[in-house]
Design a protein around this motif. Structure first.
Motif, PDB file in Angstrom:
ATOM      1  N   UNK A  15       0.834  -1.213   0.000  1.00  0.00           N
ATOM      2  CA  UNK A  15       0.000   0.000   0.000  1.00  0.00           C
ATOM      3  C   UNK A  15       0.866   1.260   0.000  1.00  0.00           C
ATOM      4  N   UNK A  16       2.106   1.102   0.477  1.00  0.00           N
ATOM      5  CA  UNK A  16       2.968   2.255   0.756  1.00  0.00           C
ATOM      6  C   UNK A  16       3.246   3.114  -0.477  1.00  0.00           C
ATOM      7  N   UNK A  17       3.340   2.487  -1.650  1.00  0.00           N
ATOM      8  CA  UNK A  17       3.657   3.245  -2.866  1.00  0.00           C
ATOM      9  C   UNK A  17       2.664   4.378  -3.070  1.00  0.00           C
ATOM     10  N   UNK A  18       1.423   4.137  -2.740  1.00  0.00           N
ATOM     11  CA  UNK A  18       0.402   5.178  -2.951  1.00  0.00           C
ATOM     12  C   UNK A  18       0.010   5.912  -1.672  1.00  0.00           C
ATOM     13  N   UNK A  19      -0.043   5.193  -0.566  1.00  0.00           N
ATOM     14  CA  UNK A  19      -0.552   5.815   0.670  1.00  0.00           C
ATOM     15  C   UNK A  19       0.554   6.210   1.642  1.00  0.00           C
TER      16      UNK A  19
ATOM     17  N   UNK B 127      -6.724  15.779   5.322  1.00  0.00           N
ATOM     18  CA  UNK B 127      -6.857  15.023   4.065  1.00  0.00           C
ATOM     19  C   UNK B 127      -6.496  15.915   2.863  1.00  0.00           C
ATOM     20  N   UNK B 128      -5.906  15.307   1.835  1.00  0.00           N
ATOM     21  CA  UNK B 128      -5.564  16.053   0.617  1.00  0.00           C
ATOM     22  C   UNK B 128      -6.821  16.688   0.008  1.00  0.00           C
ATOM     23  N   UNK B 129      -6.741  17.995  -0.286  1.00  0.00           N
ATOM     24  CA  UNK B 129      -7.892  18.702  -0.848  1.00  0.00           C
ATOM     25  C   UNK B 129      -8.351  18.080  -2.168  1.00  0.00           C
ATOM     26  N   UNK B 130      -7.402  17.688  -2.995  1.00  0.00           N
ATOM     27  CA  UNK B 130      -7.771  17.125  -4.310  1.00  0.00           C
ATOM     28  C   UNK B 130      -8.604  15.844  -4.143  1.00  0.00           C
TER      29      UNK B 130
ATOM     30  N   UNK C 236       1.140  12.141  -3.042  1.00  0.00           N
ATOM     31  CA  UNK C 236       0.255  12.345  -4.194  1.00  0.00           C
ATOM     32  C   UNK C 236      -1.152  12.680  -3.707  1.00  0.00           C
ATOM     33  N   UNK C 237      -1.637  13.892  -4.057  1.00  0.00           N
ATOM     34  CA  UNK C 237      -2.929  14.345  -3.498  1.00  0.00           C
ATOM     35  C   UNK C 237      -4.152  13.582  -4.022  1.00  0.00           C
ATOM     36  N   UNK C 238      -3.926  12.692  -5.011  1.00  0.00           N
ATOM     37  CA  UNK C 238      -5.049  11.870  -5.485  1.00  0.00           C
ATOM     38  C   UNK C 238      -5.278  10.661  -4.596  1.00  0.00           C
ATOM     39  N   UNK C 239      -4.264  10.299  -3.807  1.00  0.00           N
ATOM     40  CA  UNK C 239      -4.363   9.119  -2.956  1.00  0.00           C
ATOM     41  C   UNK C 239      -4.628   9.547  -1.526  1.00  0.00           C
ATOM     42  N   UNK C 240      -5.710   9.057  -0.919  1.00  0.00           N
ATOM     43  CA  UNK C 240      -6.059   9.543   0.429  1.00  0.00           C
ATOM     44  C   UNK C 240      -5.031   9.181   1.491  1.00  0.00           C
TER      45      UNK C 240
END
Ligand code: HEM
Ligand code: HEM
Length: 181
Positions: free
Chosen positions: A16-20, A134-137, A28-32
């Motif tokens: 999961x770490x690659x994205x989260x 949380x990321x705004x995007x 990356x603001x697309x990944x919560x």
């Protein structure tokens, strides 16, 4: 935590770490962000992805082979991590704060803090998610998905009704406020 072993969850979380992010806060603001998210909410979302109720190509794949125990361990791990917060766009935070704390009477939008708490930590016993930091995007993407009905995994559909009454500008503003909470 109700169940789940954070140490086992940490071992399972390497994919999961690659994205989260390794501790649940990614860049990356697309990944919560998942750090500090409540256990009950995490279990529900992971189960909904696994069963296809919440649709996302990446996450449906990531959860396909997880057992209910794996999901408990992963949720316990991410829930135990310290959340991070960032700064929001100062041109929008004032409007966002007004929506978050007071809603919009004219549009029948309730105050977000009623369920997500004044400080954004959510409501763990109820399984209402933490939003703070949380990321705004990502937040905007979810509000749009609730409004369009493409995120319809919650049987109560509380967020569909709320998001469908918000303007695009209110979504962007509240997301900037949330990112800084
Ligand atoms: C969403 C967990 C791997 C990309 C989520 C959510 C959870 C989660 C709990 C929902 C968060 C929320 O509702 O606030 C996990 C776990 C993983 C994993 C436990 C490993 C087993 C990945 C990977 C990627 C990814 C590897 C990227 C390739 C995403 C995206 C979303 C998401 C894009 C948002 C989906 C949407 O818009 O509905 N993940 N994740 N995840 N994750 Fe993961
Ligand atoms: C989920 C924002 C008001 C209950 C969410 C999510 C966002 C959000 C962005 C998705 C979180 C994630 O994916 O990590 C807002 C905003 C609000 C608001 C901006 C005010 C305009 C409320 C209120 C309630 C509520 C008043 C309760 C009546 C919930 C619940 C979920 C949720 C139960 C989880 C849905 C699920 O299980 O998939 N909210 N919220 N929210 N919100 Fe709200």
């Amino acid at each position: 935590y109700a169940a789940g072993n954070p140490a086992i969850g940490q071992r399972l979380s390497t994919t999961c770490a690659a994205c989260h992010g390794a501790s649940g806060s990614g860049l990356n603001p697309q990944y919560p962000n998942l750090a500090g998210q409540n256990f009950k909410y995490l279990v529900k979302q992971l189960t909904d992805f696994k069963d296809g109720r919440r649709k996302n190509a990446i996450m449906n794949g990531m959860t396909a082979k997880l057992s209910a125990e794996d999901i408990d361990h992963l949720a316990a791990f991410f829930a135990s991590q310290t959340p991070r917060s960032a700064t929001g766009d100062q041109r929008l935070v004032k409007m966002g704060e007004a929506v978050y704390r007071g809603g919009d009477f004219g549009r029948a939008v309730p105050a977000c803090m009623a369920c997500h708490a004044p400080n954004g930590v959510g409501n763990a016993p109820a399984g209402y998610p933490r939003l703070g930091g949380q990321h705004a995007e990502y937040v905007v993407s979810q509000l749009e998905a609730f409004a369009r009905g493409t995120r319809d995994n919650d049987p109560n559909q509380m967020m569909r009704d709320i998001a469908s009454r918000m303007s695009e500008q209110q979504m962007r503003a509240v997301a900037q406020y949330i990112q800084g909470l």
